[in-house]
Design a protein around this motif. Structure first.
Motif, PDB file in Angstrom:
ATOM      1  N   LEU A  69      -2.070   9.181  12.893  1.00  0.00           N
ATOM      2  CA  LEU A  69      -0.977  10.031  12.402  1.00  0.00           C
ATOM      3  C   LEU A  69      -1.519  11.104  11.453  1.00  0.00           C
ATOM      4  CD1 LEU A  69       2.084  10.394  12.548  1.00  0.00           C
ATOM      5  CD2 LEU A  69       2.314   8.804  10.639  1.00  0.00           C
ATOM      6  N   TYR A  70      -2.494  10.715  10.646  1.00  0.00           N
ATOM      7  CA  TYR A  70      -3.059  11.690   9.703  1.00  0.00           C
ATOM      8  C   TYR A  70      -3.749  12.821  10.478  1.00  0.00           C
ATOM      9  CZ  TYR A  70      -5.237  13.458   5.443  1.00  0.00           C
ATOM     10  OH  TYR A  70      -5.614  14.258   4.375  1.00  0.00           O
ATOM     11  N   ALA A  71      -4.449  12.447  11.542  1.00  0.00           N
ATOM     12  CA  ALA A  71      -5.116  13.471  12.354  1.00  0.00           C
ATOM     13  C   ALA A  71      -4.088  14.392  13.026  1.00  0.00           C
ATOM     14  CB  ALA A  71      -6.005  12.792  13.402  1.00  0.00           C
ATOM     15  N   ASN A  72      -2.879  13.895  13.200  1.00  0.00           N
ATOM     16  CA  ASN A  72      -1.830  14.673  13.885  1.00  0.00           C
ATOM     17  C   ASN A  72      -0.683  15.040  12.947  1.00  0.00           C
ATOM     18  OD1 ASN A  72      -2.544  14.662  16.944  1.00  0.00           O
ATOM     19  ND2 ASN A  72      -3.061  12.623  16.190  1.00  0.00           N
ATOM     20  N   ARG A  73      -0.981  15.066  11.653  1.00  0.00           N
ATOM     21  CA  ARG A  73       0.094  15.221  10.661  1.00  0.00           C
ATOM     22  C   ARG A  73       0.858  16.531  10.764  1.00  0.00           C
ATOM     23  NH1 ARG A  73      -4.863  15.635   8.484  1.00  0.00           N
ATOM     24  NH2 ARG A  73      -5.410  17.257   6.980  1.00  0.00           N
ATOM     25  N   ASP A  74       0.200  17.565  11.311  1.00  0.00           N
ATOM     26  CA  ASP A  74       0.884  18.863  11.426  1.00  0.00           C
ATOM     27  C   ASP A  74       2.119  18.779  12.307  1.00  0.00           C
ATOM     28  OD1 ASP A  74      -1.031  19.843   9.844  1.00  0.00           O
ATOM     29  OD2 ASP A  74      -2.157  20.873  11.431  1.00  0.00           O
ATOM     30  N   LEU A  75       2.162  17.770  13.160  1.00  0.00           N
ATOM     31  CA  LEU A  75       3.308  17.641  14.078  1.00  0.00           C
ATOM     32  C   LEU A  75       4.553  17.085  13.388  1.00  0.00           C
ATOM     33  CD1 LEU A  75       1.506  16.143  17.215  1.00  0.00           C
ATOM     34  CD2 LEU A  75       2.426  18.455  16.946  1.00  0.00           C
ATOM     35  N   VAL A  76       4.371  16.500  12.195  1.00  0.00           N
ATOM     36  CA  VAL A  76       5.510  15.843  11.533  1.00  0.00           C
ATOM     37  C   VAL A  76       6.286  16.865  10.691  1.00  0.00           C
ATOM     38  CG1 VAL A  76       6.201  13.998   9.936  1.00  0.00           C
ATOM     39  CG2 VAL A  76       4.203  13.685  11.435  1.00  0.00           C
ATOM     40  N   GLY A  77       7.603  16.885  10.879  1.00  0.00           N
ATOM     41  CA  GLY A  77       8.451  17.800  10.104  1.00  0.00           C
ATOM     42  C   GLY A  77       9.361  17.034   9.158  1.00  0.00           C
ATOM     43  N   GLY A  78      10.317  17.729   8.577  1.00  0.00           N
ATOM     44  CA  GLY A  78      11.169  17.124   7.557  1.00  0.00           C
ATOM     45  C   GLY A  78      12.456  16.519   8.111  1.00  0.00           C
ATOM     46  N   LEU A  79      13.283  16.046   7.176  1.00  0.00           N
ATOM     47  CA  LEU A  79      14.574  15.423   7.521  1.00  0.00           C
ATOM     48  C   LEU A  79      15.676  16.069   6.685  1.00  0.00           C
ATOM     49  CD1 LEU A  79      13.552  11.628   7.341  1.00  0.00           C
ATOM     50  CD2 LEU A  79      13.771  12.998   9.431  1.00  0.00           C
ATOM     51  N   LYS A  80      16.910  15.908   7.151  1.00  0.00           N
ATOM     52  CA  LYS A  80      18.062  16.327   6.337  1.00  0.00           C
ATOM     53  C   LYS A  80      19.146  15.255   6.445  1.00  0.00           C
ATOM     54  CE  LYS A  80      19.926  18.899  10.202  1.00  0.00           C
ATOM     55  NZ  LYS A  80      19.552  19.889  11.097  1.00  0.00           N
TER      56      LYS A  80
ATOM     57  N   CYS B 186       0.885  -1.156   0.000  1.00  0.00           N
ATOM     58  CA  CYS B 186       0.000   0.000   0.000  1.00  0.00           C
ATOM     59  C   CYS B 186       0.930   1.213   0.000  1.00  0.00           C
ATOM     60  CB  CYS B 186      -0.849  -0.066   1.270  1.00  0.00           C
ATOM     61  SG  CYS B 186      -1.687   1.459   1.662  1.00  0.00           S
ATOM     62  N   HIS B 187       0.714   2.137  -0.938  1.00  0.00           N
ATOM     63  CA  HIS B 187       1.637   3.263  -1.103  1.00  0.00           C
ATOM     64  C   HIS B 187       0.951   4.555  -0.689  1.00  0.00           C
ATOM     65  CE1 HIS B 187       3.417   0.116  -3.621  1.00  0.00           C
ATOM     66  NE2 HIS B 187       4.554   0.774  -3.515  1.00  0.00           N
ATOM     67  N   VAL B 188       1.409   5.123   0.422  1.00  0.00           N
ATOM     68  CA  VAL B 188       0.817   6.363   0.925  1.00  0.00           C
ATOM     69  C   VAL B 188       1.532   7.539   0.264  1.00  0.00           C
ATOM     70  CG1 VAL B 188       0.279   7.705   2.995  1.00  0.00           C
ATOM     71  CG2 VAL B 188       0.384   5.202   3.130  1.00  0.00           C
ATOM     72  N   ASP B 189       0.746   8.510  -0.190  1.00  0.00           N
ATOM     73  CA  ASP B 189       1.305   9.686  -0.866  1.00  0.00           C
ATOM     74  C   ASP B 189       1.777  10.684   0.199  1.00  0.00           C
ATOM     75  OD1 ASP B 189       1.756  12.001  -2.341  1.00  0.00           O
ATOM     76  OD2 ASP B 189      -0.385  12.491  -2.443  1.00  0.00           O
ATOM     77  N   ALA B 190       3.083  10.759   0.379  1.00  0.00           N
ATOM     78  CA  ALA B 190       3.613  11.575   1.479  1.00  0.00           C
ATOM     79  C   ALA B 190       3.453  13.067   1.208  1.00  0.00           C
ATOM     80  CB  ALA B 190       5.086  11.228   1.713  1.00  0.00           C
ATOM     81  N   MET B 191       3.452  13.478  -0.056  1.00  0.00           N
ATOM     82  CA  MET B 191       3.278  14.915  -0.321  1.00  0.00           C
ATOM     83  C   MET B 191       1.847  15.348  -0.014  1.00  0.00           C
ATOM     84  SD  MET B 191       5.764  16.178  -3.360  1.00  0.00           S
ATOM     85  CE  MET B 191       5.628  14.925  -4.619  1.00  0.00           C
ATOM     86  N   GLY B 192       0.890  14.441  -0.248  1.00  0.00           N
ATOM     87  CA  GLY B 192      -0.495  14.745   0.099  1.00  0.00           C
ATOM     88  C   GLY B 192      -0.711  14.661   1.605  1.00  0.00           C
ATOM     89  N   PHE B 193      -0.007  13.747   2.256  1.00  0.00           N
ATOM     90  CA  PHE B 193      -0.144  13.524   3.698  1.00  0.00           C
ATOM     91  C   PHE B 193       0.506  14.669   4.469  1.00  0.00           C
ATOM     92  CE2 PHE B 193      -1.014   9.703   6.458  1.00  0.00           C
ATOM     93  CZ  PHE B 193      -0.633  10.227   7.682  1.00  0.00           C
ATOM     94  N   LEU B 194       1.672  15.099   3.986  1.00  0.00           N
ATOM     95  CA  LEU B 194       2.450  16.134   4.689  1.00  0.00           C
ATOM     96  C   LEU B 194       2.713  17.305   3.732  1.00  0.00           C
ATOM     97  CD1 LEU B 194       5.197  13.818   6.318  1.00  0.00           C
ATOM     98  CD2 LEU B 194       3.110  14.680   7.409  1.00  0.00           C
ATOM     99  N   PRO B 195       1.661  18.028   3.331  1.00  0.00           N
ATOM    100  CA  PRO B 195       1.874  19.092   2.337  1.00  0.00           C
ATOM    101  C   PRO B 195       2.792  20.195   2.848  1.00  0.00           C
ATOM    102  CG  PRO B 195      -0.365  19.169   3.208  1.00  0.00           C
ATOM    103  CD  PRO B 195       0.255  17.923   3.751  1.00  0.00           C
ATOM    104  N   HIS B 196       2.935  20.281   4.173  1.00  0.00           N
ATOM    105  CA  HIS B 196       3.767  21.355   4.746  1.00  0.00           C
ATOM    106  C   HIS B 196       5.258  20.997   4.740  1.00  0.00           C
ATOM    107  CE1 HIS B 196       2.483  18.501   7.812  1.00  0.00           C
ATOM    108  NE2 HIS B 196       3.619  18.749   8.431  1.00  0.00           N
TER     109      HIS B 196
END
Ligand code: F0G
Length: 487
Positions: free
Chosen positions: A439-450, A358-368
């Protein structure tokens, strides 16, 4: 519909759920660790799920490669393996299976799929060649480029649309293929490659009609068609489900036609047959002879190719099992269920449901999260923290940098949650879905990586990353607030 697969089972209340058409007789205990330990584990693993230790993982959905469940017949076949450096009976049983299931006369065993890619690329690609294909796979592209080739992906726009109802997003665009061949000249084309159940765009199949069209073009220009058959069973299953002409055709015959339309078929047996190893096969003696002598050099003698005889026995049985609807439909049935449940909640996933995962679209999930901060990698880390479930990043981290050092942004940022065949149960799948919904309900809490450590080739395997802020800690705090000390 007359078949004994999972998909046609209907339910009284209309709710469609996948049904396991096997019983579980050997089990492995799993560990669902507390969130603090999961947080520490992903931190230690450089926010790269490849670097996690399975002692910290609950559901391992990294891949189906080498992790599908073996059948009782496969396991028992391993007991009568014939240990021999050359001429092993085990090898001849595997050769007979490949002749019957793929209809191929000449067989070369290799230790896994990328080993096949290595020798095929060495023999058939010269500096400056192009290789048109439906879509690349990571190791395929790396081998082709090391040998001086250039990968050209010739897909229809639909292929990389997240939401679609196109039944065959893995098709090659025939008009573009014609243009590419006339543009570069057929002498610059090493071969045309088709990948069954195209991995990196969400396990999407190609149709038999498309393969037939590719064959015609190849014949017109005297080109070879190379089929990556690593997920051929599932592709055949989708042809049966989605291509009218084949709805009453036995999977065995679909497989045979797919191979017959190809000049060279190679595969990762880690996927096809639930074992290890791989193979290259052809009906063309010239092709065989060009490849043959590289096998003892890189892999091992021609009757083991780097595999153990036990693996070869299980591979033979697994090949026959690839023609069984009840086996090859299991993973697609669970994926279809997971995709459907997530879609109901408005969670962006690749549709239609494909093979492998199952492939979750991360750009749609975490647009920020900007693509330069690797949304699919971030989502994989976040899901592990909140569930102990390990998926795989399939996005820009799995891509590379250009000559100027800038990231080549991937067409899609996907979190792949693999469903290895017959490994996870429905309740485990429901647990996973529950945590994704949270996680989707709390998606605003997820940030990026480097990146903090970045290998130059196939960086996604060993690269180490860090969060751009303390978002993983905040996410864990919210989890504790909502779930208390629940796992
Ligand atoms: N081709 C395809 C389409 C694959 O999916 C893979 C492996 C390979 C070739 C290479 O085969 O691993 O046996 O060397 N895919 C795995 C995955 C790694 O997780 O999707 P290998």
């Amino acid at each position: 519909m007359k078949n004994n697969g999972t998909a046609p089972i209907r339910f009284f209340n209309g709710n469609h759920i996948p049904v396991e058409l096997h019983k579980v007789r050997i089990v492995q205990k799993l560990h669902l660790k507390p969130i603090d330990e999961r947080l520490a584990a992903i931190d230690e693993g450089g926010y790269n799920t490849f670097l996690l230790n399975t002692k910290d993982i609950f559901l391992d959905m990294l891949t189906d490669s080498g992790t599908n469940a073996m059948s009782d017949n496969q396991v028992s076949s391993m007991l009568h393996a014939d240990d021999a450096y050359s001429g092993s009976q085990s090898y001849y049983r595997m050769e007979a299976a490949l002749k019957e299931v793929f209809g191929m006369e000449y067989i070369l065993p290799v230790h896994q799929g990328r080993a096949a890619e290595n020798v095929i690329s060495k023999v058939f690609i010269k500096e400056g060649d192009i290789i048109p294909m439906n879509y690349h796979f990571t190791t395929t592209k790396a081998h082709m480029e090391i040998n001086g080739g250039k990968v050209l992906e010739i897909y229809r726009d639909e292929a990389i649309k997240i939401k679609s109802n196109h039944p065959f997003k893995g098709n090659i665009d025939i008009d573009k293929l014609n243009d590419v061949i006339s543009g570069y000249g057929a002498d610059k084309v090493a071969f045309i490659r088709l990948e069954a159940s195209t991995n990196l765009i969400g396990g999407q199949p190609f149709s038999m009609a498309n393969l037939r069209d590719v064959r015609k073009i190849a014949d017109r220009h005297g080109l070879m068609v190379v089929l990556d058959a690593s997920l051929i069973g599932e592709n055949a299953w989708f042809i049966k489900q989605r291509e009218e002409e084949f709805k009453n055709t036995h999977i065995k015959d679909i497989l045979l036609e797919m191979c017959d339309l190809s000049d060279l078929v190679y595969f990762s047996s880690r996927k096809v047959t639930s074992t290890r190893g791989g193979g290259i096969c052809t009906n063309n003696k010239d092709i065989y002879m060009k490849l043959r002598d590289l096998i003892p050099l890189y892999e091992g003698f021609l009757t083991y190719g780097g595999m153990s005889v036990r693996e070869i026995e299980a591979m033979a049985v697994g090949l026959y099992e690839t023609t069984d609807d009840t086996i090859i439909s299991q993973s697609p049935a669970f994926i279809e269920y997971a995709v459907g449940e997530l879609e109901k909640e408005g969670i962006p996933v690749v549709t239609p449901a494909g093979a492998l995962g199952c492939h979750v679209d991360a750009m749609g999930f975490l647009p920020h999260v900007r693509q330069e901060e690797y949304p699919a990698g971030a989502l994989a880390s976040a899901l592990f923290i909140v569930s102990g479930c390990r998926g795989m990043e399939r996005g820009t981290i799995s891509s590379e940098r250009d000559e100027t050092g800038k990231d080549i942004l991937a067409d899609m940022e996907l979190l792949r949650l693999a469903f290895p065949r017959r490994v996870f149960t429905l309740s485990q799948t429901m647990f996973l879905l529950d945590r994704i919904k949270w996680l989707y309900a709390n998606r605003d809490l997820v940030g990026g990586l480097k990146f903090v450590e970045e290998p130059p080739v196939l960086r996604f395997f060993m690269g180490r990353l860090a969060p751009v802020s303390d978002w993983p800690v905040k996410l864990a705090e919210k989890f504790r607030a909502d779930f208390g000390d629940s796992l």
